[in-house]
Design a protein around this motif. Structure first.
Motif, mmCIF file in Angstrom:
data_model
loop_
_atom_site.group_PDB
_atom_site.id
_atom_site.type_symbol
_atom_site.label_atom_id
_atom_site.label_comp_id
_atom_site.label_asym_id
_atom_site.label_seq_id
_atom_site.Cartn_x
_atom_site.Cartn_y
_atom_site.Cartn_z
ATOM 1 N N GLN A 1 0.990 -11.185 -4.154
ATOM 2 C CA GLN A 1 2.078 -10.184 -4.093
ATOM 3 C C GLN A 1 3.105 -10.572 -3.032
ATOM 4 N N LEU A 2 2.608 -11.099 -1.897
ATOM 5 C CA LEU A 2 3.517 -11.533 -0.819
ATOM 6 C C LEU A 2 4.433 -12.649 -1.317
ATOM 7 N N ALA A 3 3.823 -13.569 -2.126
ATOM 8 C CA ALA A 3 4.601 -14.674 -2.682
ATOM 9 C C ALA A 3 5.674 -14.142 -3.620
ATOM 10 N N ARG A 4 5.330 -13.110 -4.416
ATOM 11 C CA ARG A 4 6.314 -12.512 -5.345
ATOM 12 C C ARG A 4 7.472 -11.876 -4.570
ATOM 13 N N GLU B 1 8.457 -12.675 -1.512
ATOM 14 C CA GLU B 1 9.251 -13.739 -0.889
ATOM 15 C C GLU B 1 10.195 -14.358 -1.923
ATOM 16 N N LYS B 2 9.669 -14.579 -3.144
ATOM 17 C CA LYS B 2 10.467 -15.190 -4.218
ATOM 18 C C LYS B 2 11.645 -14.292 -4.585
ATOM 19 N N TRP B 3 11.324 -12.999 -4.619
ATOM 20 C CA TRP B 3 12.378 -12.033 -4.999
ATOM 21 C C TRP B 3 13.479 -11.980 -3.921
ATOM 22 N N LEU B 4 13.044 -11.955 -2.634
ATOM 23 C CA LEU B 4 14.032 -11.936 -1.552
ATOM 24 C C LEU B 4 14.855 -13.212 -1.582
ATOM 25 N N GLN C 1 18.937 -10.283 -6.578
ATOM 26 C CA GLN C 1 19.844 -9.940 -7.680
ATOM 27 C C GLN C 1 19.128 -9.077 -8.711
ATOM 28 N N ARG C 2 17.895 -9.532 -9.038
ATOM 29 C CA ARG C 2 17.149 -8.837 -10.104
ATOM 30 C C ARG C 2 16.455 -7.606 -9.541
ATOM 31 N N ASN C 3 15.869 -6.828 -10.446
ATOM 32 C CA ASN C 3 15.045 -5.708 -9.992
ATOM 33 C C ASN C 3 13.818 -6.261 -9.272
ATOM 34 N N PRO C 4 13.207 -5.498 -8.355
ATOM 35 C CA PRO C 4 12.041 -6.031 -7.638
ATOM 36 C C PRO C 4 10.846 -6.169 -8.595
ATOM 37 N N PRO C 5 9.880 -7.060 -8.262
ATOM 38 C CA PRO C 5 8.718 -7.230 -9.150
ATOM 39 C C PRO C 5 7.928 -5.928 -9.273
ATOM 40 N N GLU C 6 7.278 -5.777 -10.428
ATOM 41 C CA GLU C 6 6.502 -4.538 -10.616
ATOM 42 C C GLU C 6 5.079 -4.753 -10.143
ATOM 43 N N TRP D 1 1.262 -2.407 -8.671
ATOM 44 C CA TRP D 1 0.632 -1.099 -8.462
ATOM 45 C C TRP D 1 0.049 -1.074 -7.051
ATOM 46 N N GLY D 2 -0.497 0.062 -6.646
ATOM 47 C CA GLY D 2 -1.130 0.183 -5.330
ATOM 48 C C GLY D 2 -0.108 0.100 -4.213
ATOM 49 N N LEU D 3 -0.565 -0.430 -3.075
ATOM 50 C CA LEU D 3 0.292 -0.482 -1.892
ATOM 51 C C LEU D 3 1.521 -1.358 -2.106
ATOM 52 N N TRP D 4 1.306 -2.468 -2.827
ATOM 53 C CA TRP D 4 2.447 -3.367 -3.055
ATOM 54 C C TRP D 4 3.505 -2.734 -3.947
ATOM 55 N N GLY D 5 3.071 -1.964 -4.887
ATOM 56 C CA GLY D 5 4.021 -1.240 -5.741
ATOM 57 C C GLY D 5 4.904 -0.324 -4.897
ATOM 58 N N GLU D 6 4.257 0.352 -3.916
ATOM 59 C CA GLU D 6 5.014 1.251 -3.019
ATOM 60 C C GLU D 6 6.011 0.463 -2.169
ATOM 61 N N VAL D 7 5.522 -0.706 -1.627
ATOM 62 C CA VAL D 7 6.412 -1.524 -0.769
ATOM 63 C C VAL D 7 7.639 -1.956 -1.558
ATOM 64 N N PHE D 8 7.393 -2.469 -2.799
ATOM 65 C CA PHE D 8 8.543 -2.906 -3.623
ATOM 66 C C PHE D 8 9.500 -1.748 -3.893
ATOM 67 N N GLU D 9 8.937 -0.598 -4.178
ATOM 68 C CA GLU D 9 9.735 0.577 -4.517
ATOM 69 C C GLU D 9 10.630 0.993 -3.326
ATOM 70 N N HIS D 10 9.992 1.057 -2.120
ATOM 71 C CA HIS D 10 10.738 1.457 -0.916
ATOM 72 C C HIS D 10 11.858 0.479 -0.617
ATOM 73 N N TYR D 11 11.495 -0.792 -0.722
ATOM 74 C CA TYR D 11 12.495 -1.800 -0.398
ATOM 75 C C TYR D 11 13.677 -1.704 -1.354
ATOM 76 N N PHE D 12 13.371 -1.462 -2.613
ATOM 77 C CA PHE D 12 14.413 -1.369 -3.622
ATOM 78 C C PHE D 12 15.360 -0.189 -3.335
ATOM 79 N N LYS D 13 14.734 0.947 -2.921
ATOM 80 C CA LYS D 13 15.551 2.131 -2.625
ATOM 81 C C LYS D 13 16.472 1.860 -1.430
ATOM 82 N N LEU D 14 15.853 1.242 -0.373
ATOM 83 C CA LEU D 14 16.640 0.924 0.828
ATOM 84 C C LEU D 14 17.830 0.043 0.482
ATOM 85 N N GLN D 15 17.536 -0.951 -0.361
ATOM 86 C CA GLN D 15 18.569 -1.898 -0.735
ATOM 87 C C GLN D 15 19.699 -1.235 -1.524
#
Ligand code: ADP
Length: 440
Positions: free
Chosen positions: A47-50, A52-55, A60-65, A67-81
């Protein structure tokens, strides 16, 4: 968020339980448990690699999908952005609108840094000052607009009033320049073409000066004839009063013409250093008081309260005119026998102060802001009957402006008025004896 932590915990516990069961059945419990932990670790690394790749992809693209804690991290980051981009877009729009509006302004506008180097300018400034964005951005405005007046304006750092300068593009045009400090050590410089206003002003001044000048000769002739008539013993008795009235009106017109000429001279003449000297103000004031006493028919007590031994750098006849006008006003607007005090003192701050105070009719507070305007009179009939022209205080104001001084007026109706002319210390020459008195 709690759910995300729980699912991570279930995964870890579930895998550990599976490892324990397999260990119990097949043996090698430790290996099975380690495999369970490694699976969880591998998931986190993946998940960390995903992320890093996304950043790295520039987000440009939507953040990777996930579940669990990583799903929350991606979601928060996306909202902040999303919030950050929204704010950035809004700011960019505000800046664009500001630039578009200043670019469309007919006044030349420049943004300068603390050292007066050009950071930005609009189209009007480009034409008005012949600037080019490739060449002139980052250059000092003093080097590009070669005007000694602008250079000393910027050096003085006093930007309350605009200055007038010749256009660097066309000598016959005049520009007004004004600096507005803003933000951290930045300035907005505004240049405006004021040629038309300047020409109209000059026309007005010339007209008043020429008309006054033309009126002078016929008035002198009239006064001469009227004087002879008054002195003529053969003049019929019924003509004595009208002729003397005509003489009075002639004198009034002469005073008016003299004041108009004085005012237009003060407005047009450049104050050159050749005419300036150290004016012996105490002697000048004694002379003014003597002259006033001669003209005073109402027996006022005209006293000199204090005269400090200081001189003023300036033009003697201009100061004579200003101080004389204030003393004559005190006489004009104080009842017979009233007391008028004149003084010339040095303040603690080193300013020299000429003061005339009277116990005359006083001025209502609402009139005070206007009394230095030409022809502004509180009581026109009284002013005229006492020989006023309505121009005295306008002359005082101009003389003070030319001497770096300011006028302060305090007055109370029925109690009297005090007029103070305050001169900056740079203009004052204090005699050594006066300095000793000051120090003591
Ligand atoms: P004027 O020739 O009418 O005196 P000034 O410009 O000298 O014109 O003064 C403007 C007006 O201010 C006067 O008309 C008068 O109403 C008022 N004024 C000036 N000096 C005094 C004073 N010492 N006491 C009361 N009023 C004054």
């Amino acid at each position: 968020m709690r759910g995300a932590w729980l699912s991570e915990l279930f995964l870890l516990v579930g895998l550990a339980a599976l490892g324990a069961v397999l260990g119990a059945v097949l043996g090698g419990m430790g290996w099975w448990l380690m495999l369970a932990v490694l699976i969880v670790l591998a998931r986190h690394l993946w998940q960390l690699a995903r992320l890093e790749k996304w950043l790295d992809s520039g987000r440009q693209r939507n953040p990777p999908e996930s579940w669990g804690l990583w799903g929350e991290v991606f979601e928060h980051y996306f909202k902040l952005q999303k919030r950050y981009y929204k704010r950035k877009k809004r700011l960019a729009r505000v800046i664009r609108e500001f630039r578009e509006s200043t670019a469309a302004m007919p006044d030349g506008s420049l943004v300068l840094d603390g050292d007066f180097r050009i950071l930005w300018f609009n189209v009007a400034a480009e034409h008005m000052l012949r600037l080019s964005s490739n060449r002139d951005l980052g250059q000092s405005v003093i080097n590009l607009v070669r005007s000694p007046r602008l250079a000393s304006y910027l050096a003085a750092g006093e930007f309350n009033e605009p200055i007038i300068l010749r256009s660097p593009v066309n000598e016959s045009r005049s520009l007004s320049a004004r600096l507005i400090p803003y933000g951290k050590n930045q300035y907005l410089a505004l240049f405006r073409d004021v040629t038309r206003i300047q020409r109209l002003e000059a026309m007005r001044r010339d007209f008043v000066a020429n008309a006054s000048h033309e009126l002078r000769s016929p008035l002198t002739v009239l006064s001469g004839y009227l004087e002879s008539l008054v002195d003529d013993p053969g003049l019929a008795a019924e003509w004595r009063e009208p002729v003397s009235e005509m003489q009075g009106q002639c004198r009034r017109m002469s005073r008016l013409v003299d004041d108009l000429l004085e005012l237009s001279r003060l407005e047009t003449e450049e104050q050159d250093a050749a005419h300036q000297g150290q004016v012996d103000v105490p002697s000048l004031l004694r002379r003014i008081v003597r002259e006033a006493q001669l003209q005073d028919a109402d027996g006022h007590q005209l006293v000199i309260a204090e005269l400090c031994d200081c001189r003023l750098v300036g033009v003697e006849h201009e100061l004579h005119s200003a101080f004389g006008n204030l003393v004559m006003n005190a006489i004009r607007y104080t009842g017979p026998g009233g007391r008028i005090e004149v003084s010339w003192t040095l303040s603690r701050e080193g300013e020299a102060v000429f003061q005339v105070s009277d116990d005359g009719i006083g001025i209502e507070a609402r009139h005070l802001p206007f009394i230095t305007q030409r022809f502004y009179r509180v009581d026109s009939a009284r002013s005229r009957s006492r020989g006023g022209t309505g121009l005295g205080l306008a002359i005082v104001k101009h003389v003070l402006q030319r001497h770096g001084g300011r006028l302060q007026v305090t007055s109370e109706i029925g109690k009297g008025s005090t007029f103070r002319c305050v001169f900056a210390p740079q203009r004052v020459v204090v005699s050594p004896t006066e300095q000793q008195v000051e120090r003591a």
